[in-house]
Design an enzyme around this catalytic site. Structure first.
Site, PDB file in Angstrom:
ATOM      1  N   VAL A 220       3.582  -6.117   1.959  1.00 17.39           N
ATOM      2  CA  VAL A 220       3.608  -7.431   3.110  1.00 17.39           C
ATOM      3  C   VAL A 220       4.288  -8.093   2.249  1.00 17.39           C
ATOM      4  O   VAL A 220       4.131  -8.741   1.342  1.00 17.39           O
ATOM      5  CB  VAL A 220       1.872  -7.397   3.484  1.00 17.39           C
ATOM      6  CG1 VAL A 220       2.104  -8.283   4.318  1.00 17.39           C
ATOM      7  CG2 VAL A 220       1.618  -5.525   4.215  1.00 17.39           C
TER       8      VAL A 220
ATOM      9  N   GLY B 195       2.898   0.712   3.707  1.00 16.03           N
ATOM     10  CA  GLY B 195       3.834  -0.726   4.305  1.00 16.03           C
ATOM     11  C   GLY B 195       3.326  -1.824   2.639  1.00 16.03           C
ATOM     12  O   GLY B 195       3.161  -1.702   1.791  1.00 16.03           O
TER      13      GLY B 195
ATOM     14  N   LYS C 209       5.001  -7.133   7.586  1.00 19.45           N
ATOM     15  CA  LYS C 209       4.638  -6.030   7.003  1.00 19.45           C
ATOM     16  C   LYS C 209       6.086  -5.561   7.679  1.00 19.45           C
ATOM     17  O   LYS C 209       6.647  -5.091   8.835  1.00 19.45           O
ATOM     18  CB  LYS C 209       3.457  -5.915   7.424  1.00 19.45           C
ATOM     19  CG  LYS C 209       3.067  -4.229   6.993  1.00 19.45           C
ATOM     20  CD  LYS C 209       1.773  -3.646   7.676  1.00 19.45           C
ATOM     21  CE  LYS C 209       1.684  -1.973   7.443  1.00 19.45           C
ATOM     22  NZ  LYS C 209      -0.080  -1.734   8.187  1.00 19.45           N
TER      23      LYS C 209
ATOM     24  N   GLY D  82       0.575  -1.131   0.210  1.00 21.34           N
ATOM     25  CA  GLY D  82       0.276  -0.424   0.051  1.00 21.34           C
ATOM     26  C   GLY D  82       0.781   1.207  -0.074  1.00 21.34           C
ATOM     27  O   GLY D  82       2.360   0.945  -0.072  1.00 21.34           O
ATOM     28  N   GLY D  83      -0.125   2.606   0.228  1.00 24.76           N
ATOM     29  CA  GLY D  83       1.175   3.508   0.260  1.00 24.76           C
ATOM     30  C   GLY D  83       2.447   3.602   1.511  1.00 24.76           C
ATOM     31  O   GLY D  83       3.218   4.460   1.541  1.00 24.76           O
TER      32      GLY D  83
ATOM     33  N   ASP E  34     -11.312   3.424  12.116  1.00 27.64           N
ATOM     34  CA  ASP E  34     -10.728   3.323  10.903  1.00 27.64           C
ATOM     35  C   ASP E  34     -11.353   1.671  10.206  1.00 27.64           C
ATOM     36  O   ASP E  34     -10.916   1.237   8.862  1.00 27.64           O
ATOM     37  CB  ASP E  34      -9.427   2.937   9.705  1.00 27.64           C
ATOM     38  CG  ASP E  34      -9.435   3.206   8.756  1.00 27.64           C
ATOM     39  OD1 ASP E  34     -10.207   3.912   8.244  1.00 27.64           O
ATOM     40  OD2 ASP E  34      -8.549   2.719   7.901  1.00 27.64           O
TER      41      ASP E  34
END
Length: 466
Positions: free
Chosen positions: A75, A73, A90, A70-71, A186
């Site tokens: 994995v 992290g 991660k 992702g932006g 979130d």
């Protein structure tokens, strides 16, 4: 909008157990919605000097391939040496490793997830720094299944029993988090994982708030001009940067239930700021209005409306209470479905059959186990002539096992009065025995005829003879 990224966000939202080898199997990636990574191209960032593929992290996690990124992290799938189990490792994206805000969020995610012990929250195994590279890492359980985001990708609503089960599991996971002093902040479909074994887990505590962390408000994570969260699933107080509590997470639970029932969230405008404004000012349409094609239990309607109340103090305050209400709804729905599978037939009993003291309802047998056809009562034997004063015996009731067969056909005996069982043929009419007066009349006519013939014959003989 700058948000913390976890293994299960965006393309990396599903930690699916993949095939062994240098890369994750294409089938597993397609099932999980993870961007494909070709053989030999495990690290799409050539500027990254530290590629974990093929390496061992912290001396105990042997990396076999990348699951996604992702932006913030990246994995990897790894094997934990000595325990022979698969884990998800991660790390921070190379371009963000020197950002203090990203580092703080990364460590806070580890602290938050490490506090919680629940079968409905992703389990964190380890967190630390790799001795060889100095890189921060988090090791957590691998999950087989799909995210709720993938489940709802086609816009089709879920069946109510599944909605209630998933929502109750989410609420139980949040109850454990809140009891541990952690606010998720979130909650969204990408952060809910539907495991292949039927379990449900809450993921991604990247922007979680530790309730007892008094130093948080002065940290750059929550400075002005940063709104943390996802607009379509943010509470009104979070959208307006007011203090948030457990009820903010429960507001998101209401939004998730709404989307699972209807197939779409109540507030989706295509613009982040307009969506935030709708969260603050607009009321979500009732479930029955948004999904007129299905029957919504009144209790579920009231629960969702209370969870989506704009004022935090007017919402349910405990996630455990929400879970209990959802469990009750699930039981009530099962009972209603069970009652719909029962059959009740009103039948008038024939005269002379005693009325039962209780109504009996039996389950409808499966099609493969239908009761045998009812036997029609045999015709009654002819009754010889009797004196008028002698009583006539009642007709036989029927086959000796007729009563058992009627029960197998799920008949409910009720009521009273004359009538014939609709599943039984009416007994044949009994021939009427001749009366005494009828016999005397026919004898007189016969005697008169004989006398007449004899007289006629005598007259002929006399005339011929003489």
């Amino acid at each position: 909008m700058d948000r913390a990224i976890h293994v299960h966000r965006g393309g990396a939202r599903a930690g699916v157990l993949a095939a062994r080898g240098d890369s994750v199997s294409a089938r597993a990636r397609e099932h999980a919605g993870i961007p494909s990574v070709t053989q030999g191209d495990h690290d799409p960032h050539p500027e990254d000097p530290i590629s974990l593929s093929g390496r061992t992290v912290a001396g105990r996690y042997r990396v076999v391939g990348m699951l996604g990124e992702g932006g913030i992290g990246k994995v990897y799938e790894a094997e934990q040496i000595g325990l022979d189990r698969q884990v998800a490792v991660k790390v921070i994206q190379p371009k963000r490793r020197n950002d203090p805000v990203t580092t703080q969020r990364f460590l806070r995610e580890a602290r938050a997830a490490g506090r919680i012990s629940s079968p409905h929250v992703v389990t964190l195994f380890d967190c630390g720094t790799d001795d060889g590279t100095g890189e921060l890492y988090i090791a957590m359980e691998m999950l087989l299944g799909q995210s709720l985001l993938s489940r709802l990708a086609d816009g089709e609503p879920m069946e109510l029993p599944e909605v209630l089960r998933v929502a109750a599991s989410i609420a139980r996971g949040l109850a454990a988090a809140h009891d541990a002093g952690v606010l998720h902040r979130d909650l969204k479909p990408a952060n809910i994982f539907l495991c292949a074994d039927g379990n449900v887990k809450v993921l991604d505590f990247g922007i979680a708030k530790l309730i007892d962390d008094r130093a948080e408000e002065g940290e750059p994570l929550t400075q002005v001009n940063r709104v943390l969260g996802t607009p379509m699933y943010m509470s009104p107080e979070a959208a307006t940067r007011r203090p948030v509590g457990p009820s903010a997470d429960l507001y998101a639970v209401g939004l998730l239930i709404y989307e699972m029932v209807v197939g779409a969230p109540p507030f989706r405008t295509g613009n982040a700021w307009k969506t935030l404004e709708a969260q603050v000012k607009e009321q979500a349409p009732p479930l029955g209005q948004a999904a007129p094609w299905r029957t919504i239990p009144e209790k579920l309607e009231r629960l969702v409306q209370s969870l989506l109340h704009k004022r935090p103090e007017q919402r349910p305050q405990r996630a455990s209470d929400v879970a209990a209400t959802l469990d009750e709804l699930s039981v009530e729905l099962k009972m209603q479905n069970s009652a719909a599978d029962r059959t009740e037939v009103e039948v008038r009993l024939p005269e002379g059959v005693p009325e039962p003291t209780a109504r009996i309802i039996t389950e409808r047998p499966p099609s493969s186990e239908r009761a045998p056809e009812l036997h029609t009562p045999p015709p009654a034997a002819e009754v010889p002539a009797q004196e008028p004063s002698a009583p006539i015996d009642p007709p036989p009731i029927g086959h000796p096992h007729e009563e058992d067969e009627l029960m197998a056909a799920t008949t409910v005996w009720a009521g009273s009065g004359a009538g014939v069982h609709p599943a039984r043929s009416a007994p044949p009419s009994r021939p009427t025995a001749p009366t005494r007066s009828g016999l005397n009349g026919r004898g007189l006519w016969l005697a008169a005829a004989i006398v007449g013939v004899l007289v006629f014959a005598a007259v002929l003989v006399v005339r011929i003879w003489f």
